[in-house]
Each structure stands twice: as structure tokens, then as C-alpha cells.
Design an enzyme around this catalytic site. Structure first.
Site, PDB file in Angstrom:
ATOM      1  N   CYS A  87      50.196  66.739  86.941  1.00  0.00           N
ATOM      2  CA  CYS A  87      49.071  66.894  87.870  1.00  0.00           C
ATOM      3  C   CYS A  87      48.865  68.396  88.058  1.00  0.00           C
ATOM      4  CB  CYS A  87      49.334  66.162  89.190  1.00  0.00           C
ATOM      5  SG  CYS A  87      50.744  66.792  90.138  1.00  0.00           S
ATOM      6  N   ARG A  88      48.384  68.814  89.188  1.00  0.00           N
ATOM      7  CA  ARG A  88      48.176  70.246  89.413  1.00  0.00           C
ATOM      8  C   ARG A  88      49.493  70.966  89.669  1.00  0.00           C
ATOM      9  NH1 ARG A  88      47.462  74.274  92.950  1.00  0.00           N
ATOM     10  NH2 ARG A  88      48.002  73.089  94.786  1.00  0.00           N
TER      11      ARG A  88
END
Length: 129
Positions: A87-88
Site C-alpha cells: 500500500c502507501r
């Protein structure tokens, strides 16, 4: 009283650590090399569709972390394969790998540094408009 509070915090920390997924780290450079050799693992990008479209790793499948359970029938085909989740920053990937483990995924990996590190190192991304 301070000792009781300290012990409570310590126990909560220990139990919450035990609840974390057992996904192993997957190094970004390993993934860069695998992509170059067309031997990349299955990649699950668990960010939102707009984040995914603004830049994702080549070949990644976008399944937002909060939709994993609802879309499990679509991804069970990858259950016995090497799967790298990102993800981020790592928080949403943690939630996703927890869910995937409960569904029987055994070869789960967590991309080290996630997209923050990937982009910081100027590794290639695919942008969709």
C-alpha cells in the site's frame, strides 16, 4: 497504580503484536529484478483505485484493503502462489495480509517500504489516466 497501568499496556502490546500477520518482508530490489526478468510474484496493491491509477507497480492487481473479504472469490486462485502485498506505507497492507492469512494464503510477503520507498527510489510505476 502505575505498575498496574504499565502491565496492562505491556500485555495489550504483546497480544496485539501476536495478532499481526506473519507476512515476510519482500525487498524492493528483489521485486525490481523479478519484474525485469518477467518473474514477478502476484502483486496486490491494496490502496484506493485513485491511488492505484496515479501510480502502481507493473502487473499489480488493485484490491482495496477494505474489499478483500468481499472479493475473496476473485483472488482465491492465488492462494498457493507467492503474493506480495503493498500500500502507501504499510498499514493497509497489514490489514489485508491478516485477512488473506485467515483465508488460507500461505506465501504472503509484505513489500518493504511500500509505495513511499518505491517512489522515493524512483523505481518504475505505471500511471493510468
Amino acid at each position: 497504580m502505575k505498575i498496574i497501568r504499565y502491565m496492562t499496556v505491556l500485555l495489550i502490546t504483546i497480544f496485539s503484536m501476536a495478532a499481526y500477520s506473519q507476512a515476510k518482508p519482500y525487498q524492493a530490489l528483489t521485486l525490481v529484478d523479478a519484474l525485469k526478468e518477467n518473474k514477478a510474484p502476484i502483486l496486490f496493491d491494496v490502496r484506493t483505485p485513485s491511488e492505484f491509477n496515479s501510480g502502481h507497480i507493473e502487473g499489480a492487481i488493485n484490491i482495496p484493503f477494505d474489499q478483500i473479504s468481499q472479493r475473496i472469490d476473485q483472488i482465491l486462485q492465488f492462494k498457493d502462489q507467492l503474493v506480495v502485498v503493498y500500500c502507501r506505507s504499510g498499514r493497509r497492507a497489514q490489514t489485508a495480509t491478516d485477512t488473506l492469512e485467515k483465508e488460507g494464503f500461505t506465501e504472503l510477503y509484505d513489500l518493504t517500504g511500500h509505495m513511499i520507498a518505491w517512489q522515493k527510489n524512483s523505481y518504475p510505476v505505471v500511471v493510468q489516466y
